[in-house]
Design a protein around this motif. Sequence first.
Motif, PDB file in Angstrom:
ATOM      1  N   GLU A 122      41.549  10.673   8.425  1.00 11.81           N
ATOM      2  CA  GLU A 122      40.930   9.813   9.438  1.00 11.81           C
ATOM      3  C   GLU A 122      40.029   8.816   8.716  1.00 11.81           C
ATOM      4  OE1 GLU A 122      39.247   7.641  12.084  1.00 11.81           O
ATOM      5  OE2 GLU A 122      40.855   8.999  12.716  1.00 11.81           O
ATOM      6  N   ARG A 123      40.247   7.537   8.953  1.00 12.94           N
ATOM      7  CA  ARG A 123      39.509   6.526   8.192  1.00 12.94           C
ATOM      8  C   ARG A 123      38.019   6.478   8.512  1.00 12.94           C
ATOM      9  NH1 ARG A 123      41.120   0.563  10.588  1.00 12.94           N
ATOM     10  NH2 ARG A 123      40.808   1.023  12.798  1.00 12.94           N
ATOM     11  N   ARG A 124      37.651   6.937   9.705  1.00 10.38           N
ATOM     12  CA  ARG A 124      36.221   6.951  10.042  1.00 10.38           C
ATOM     13  C   ARG A 124      35.831   8.328  10.571  1.00 10.38           C
ATOM     14  NH1 ARG A 124      35.878   0.957  12.904  1.00 10.38           N
ATOM     15  NH2 ARG A 124      36.370  -0.229  11.011  1.00 10.38           N
ATOM     16  N   ARG A 125      35.674   8.438  11.896  1.00 15.71           N
ATOM     17  CA  ARG A 125      35.287   9.723  12.488  1.00 15.71           C
ATOM     18  C   ARG A 125      36.334  10.161  13.494  1.00 15.71           C
ATOM     19  NH1 ARG A 125      29.766   7.652  14.991  1.00 15.71           N
ATOM     20  NH2 ARG A 125      31.197   5.890  15.366  1.00 15.71           N
ATOM     21  N   ILE A 126      36.332  11.448  13.821  1.00 20.09           N
ATOM     22  CA  ILE A 126      37.213  11.940  14.870  1.00 20.09           C
ATOM     23  C   ILE A 126      36.918  11.180  16.163  1.00 20.09           C
ATOM     24  CG2 ILE A 126      37.693  13.938  16.350  1.00 20.09           C
ATOM     25  CD1 ILE A 126      37.335  15.705  13.891  1.00 20.09           C
ATOM     26  N   ALA A 127      37.957  10.735  16.840  1.00 19.99           N
ATOM     27  CA  ALA A 127      37.832   9.972  18.091  1.00 19.99           C
ATOM     28  C   ALA A 127      37.039   8.680  17.889  1.00 19.99           C
ATOM     29  CB  ALA A 127      37.189  10.820  19.179  1.00 19.99           C
ATOM     30  N   GLU A 128      37.273   8.015  16.767  1.00 21.76           N
ATOM     31  CA  GLU A 128      36.477   6.836  16.423  1.00 21.76           C
ATOM     32  C   GLU A 128      36.570   5.727  17.467  1.00 21.76           C
ATOM     33  OE1 GLU A 128      33.916   4.294  14.781  1.00 21.76           O
ATOM     34  OE2 GLU A 128      34.276   6.333  14.066  1.00 21.76           O
ATOM     35  N   ARG A 129      37.758   5.430  17.962  1.00 22.45           N
ATOM     36  CA  ARG A 129      37.867   4.316  18.905  1.00 22.45           C
ATOM     37  C   ARG A 129      37.148   4.618  20.202  1.00 22.45           C
ATOM     38  NH1 ARG A 129      42.984   3.695  16.330  1.00 22.45           N
ATOM     39  NH2 ARG A 129      43.031   1.710  15.215  1.00 22.45           N
ATOM     40  N   TRP A 130      37.137   5.869  20.606  1.00 22.98           N
ATOM     41  CA  TRP A 130      36.357   6.224  21.788  1.00 22.98           C
ATOM     42  C   TRP A 130      34.867   6.024  21.532  1.00 22.98           C
ATOM     43  CZ3 TRP A 130      37.722   7.037  26.661  1.00 22.98           C
ATOM     44  CH2 TRP A 130      39.060   7.327  26.938  1.00 22.98           C
ATOM     45  N   ARG A 131      34.446   6.164  20.309  1.00 21.01           N
ATOM     46  CA  ARG A 131      33.027   6.028  19.977  1.00 21.01           C
ATOM     47  C   ARG A 131      32.584   4.577  19.851  1.00 21.01           C
ATOM     48  NH1 ARG A 131      31.322  11.066  17.863  1.00 21.01           N
ATOM     49  NH2 ARG A 131      33.042  12.428  17.219  1.00 21.01           N
ATOM     50  N   SER A 132      33.403   3.750  19.217  1.00 20.14           N
ATOM     51  CA  SER A 132      32.937   2.413  18.848  1.00 20.14           C
ATOM     52  C   SER A 132      33.687   1.262  19.500  1.00 20.14           C
ATOM     53  CB  SER A 132      33.025   2.256  17.316  1.00 20.14           C
ATOM     54  OG  SER A 132      34.356   2.440  16.865  1.00 20.14           O
ATOM     55  N   GLU A 133      34.795   1.536  20.208  1.00 22.85           N
ATOM     56  CA  GLU A 133      35.583   0.446  20.776  1.00 22.85           C
ATOM     57  C   GLU A 133      35.752   0.582  22.282  1.00 22.85           C
ATOM     58  OE1 GLU A 133      39.202  -0.158  18.620  1.00 22.85           O
ATOM     59  OE2 GLU A 133      38.234  -0.011  16.669  1.00 22.85           O
ATOM     60  N   ARG A 134      34.735   1.074  22.952  1.00 22.17           N
ATOM     61  CA  ARG A 134      34.737   1.184  24.409  1.00 22.17           C
ATOM     62  C   ARG A 134      33.455   0.570  24.957  1.00 22.17           C
ATOM     63  NH1 ARG A 134      39.031   2.441  22.742  1.00 22.17           N
ATOM     64  NH2 ARG A 134      40.334   4.234  23.321  1.00 22.17           N
ATOM     65  N   TRP A 135      33.532  -0.028  26.137  1.00 25.15           N
ATOM     66  CA  TRP A 135      32.325  -0.623  26.704  1.00 25.15           C
ATOM     67  C   TRP A 135      31.495   0.449  27.408  1.00 25.15           C
ATOM     68  CZ3 TRP A 135      37.213  -1.389  28.676  1.00 25.15           C
ATOM     69  CH2 TRP A 135      37.435  -1.086  30.012  1.00 25.15           C
ATOM     70  N   ASP A 136      30.216   0.121  27.629  1.00 25.27           N
ATOM     71  CA  ASP A 136      29.253   1.108  28.109  1.00 25.27           C
ATOM     72  C   ASP A 136      29.640   1.731  29.441  1.00 25.27           C
ATOM     73  OD1 ASP A 136      27.859   0.370  25.847  1.00 25.27           O
ATOM     74  OD2 ASP A 136      26.419  -0.896  26.916  1.00 25.27           O
ATOM     75  N   GLY A 137      30.173   0.921  30.355  1.00 22.65           N
ATOM     76  CA  GLY A 137      30.446   1.408  31.706  1.00 22.65           C
ATOM     77  C   GLY A 137      31.855   1.904  31.933  1.00 22.65           C
ATOM     78  N   LEU A 138      32.637   2.084  30.865  1.00 25.13           N
ATOM     79  CA  LEU A 138      34.030   2.512  31.030  1.00 25.13           C
ATOM     80  C   LEU A 138      34.118   3.881  31.704  1.00 25.13           C
ATOM     81  CD1 LEU A 138      37.102   2.388  30.418  1.00 25.13           C
ATOM     82  CD2 LEU A 138      36.587   3.462  28.225  1.00 25.13           C
TER      83      LEU A 138
END
Length: 332
Positions: free
Chosen positions: A35-51
């Motif tokens: 994994e290039r970053r962290r587990i579930a990385e896109r959920w952590r850093s590529e989602r907007w606040d109110g999703l």
Amino acid sequence: MPDERIDTLVIGGGQAGLTMSHRLKQRGIAHLVLERRRIAERWRSERWDGLMFQFPNWSVRLPEFAFPHSDPDGFSDTASIIAFIEDYAAFVAPPIRCGVEVTKLRRDADGFLAEIAGGSITARNVVIATGPYQRPLRPDVLDGHPGLFQVHASGYKNPAQLPDGAVLVIGAGASGAQITDELVRAGRHVFLSVGRHNRLPRRYRGRDLFWWLAEMGVDATPVEQRGPSRLLPVISGAHGGHTIDFRRFAADGVTLLGRVAAACSRSRPISPATSPMATPTTRHSSGSSTTSSRPAASIIPTIPWRASACPNRRPSLRRCARSTCARSGSAA
């Protein structure tokens, strides 16, 4: 010579990569997850606040691991989904290395050779579990507009992030529709560029849409066998879950546009392939383009774009000097 050898290499540490590791462990197959970053990385850093996840809680599950919830018909926020994936990772206990990016993958005599920083790994089998939208699609049609603020959906966080003024959202899928709804509730005037989509109700006869799709076996049918239309339905999990109705958007003041085809100097051509829907609003045209006395000051693309030459005499959306553009689509 490769630094390591493994039977199966899994690239990606999200839910897909974790599920593959789970199944490989059950079969006793030696493997490694990178994994290039962290587990579930896109959920952590590529989602907007109110999703809010558009799938009801009862439908969220991973192999042999239930999603904890108190309301089966409710919808969960990003933090809950991240916690669920983290708990699943603890349950699976995969042989995973985080912070390791595969920079190149090619065939060799022993199977595949994966290059990583400072070394390489040979694997007889490789599973690419990076998801369908690995890279935000950032077309160059607006590169000639340096004064235009642009943000892709993966970088959008909330309405306060955008400069004052109206917003053009390009793409009306699940992300574009939910972001549009959020911006309207925040008091922004929104232009929404709508392409092809499937319009289905959130609920029918007391059951959620995904209950009906599961009963019909659609969720277990390969995409290639689903018929001529493979588009996902446009629905939202926000505010208790509701149907996305573009006519309601228009009634609420959203200006509906067709598909953005190109950007030319001070105008943005709107393709006639998707005509705005006729509605009783002074800021909407029933033709293939819409212009307004309140030009867009922000843009959020949410679907794949294809740059094209600037056609002559095409309907366009005028842009004011202070403009903002936010892209909200990946190559979904």
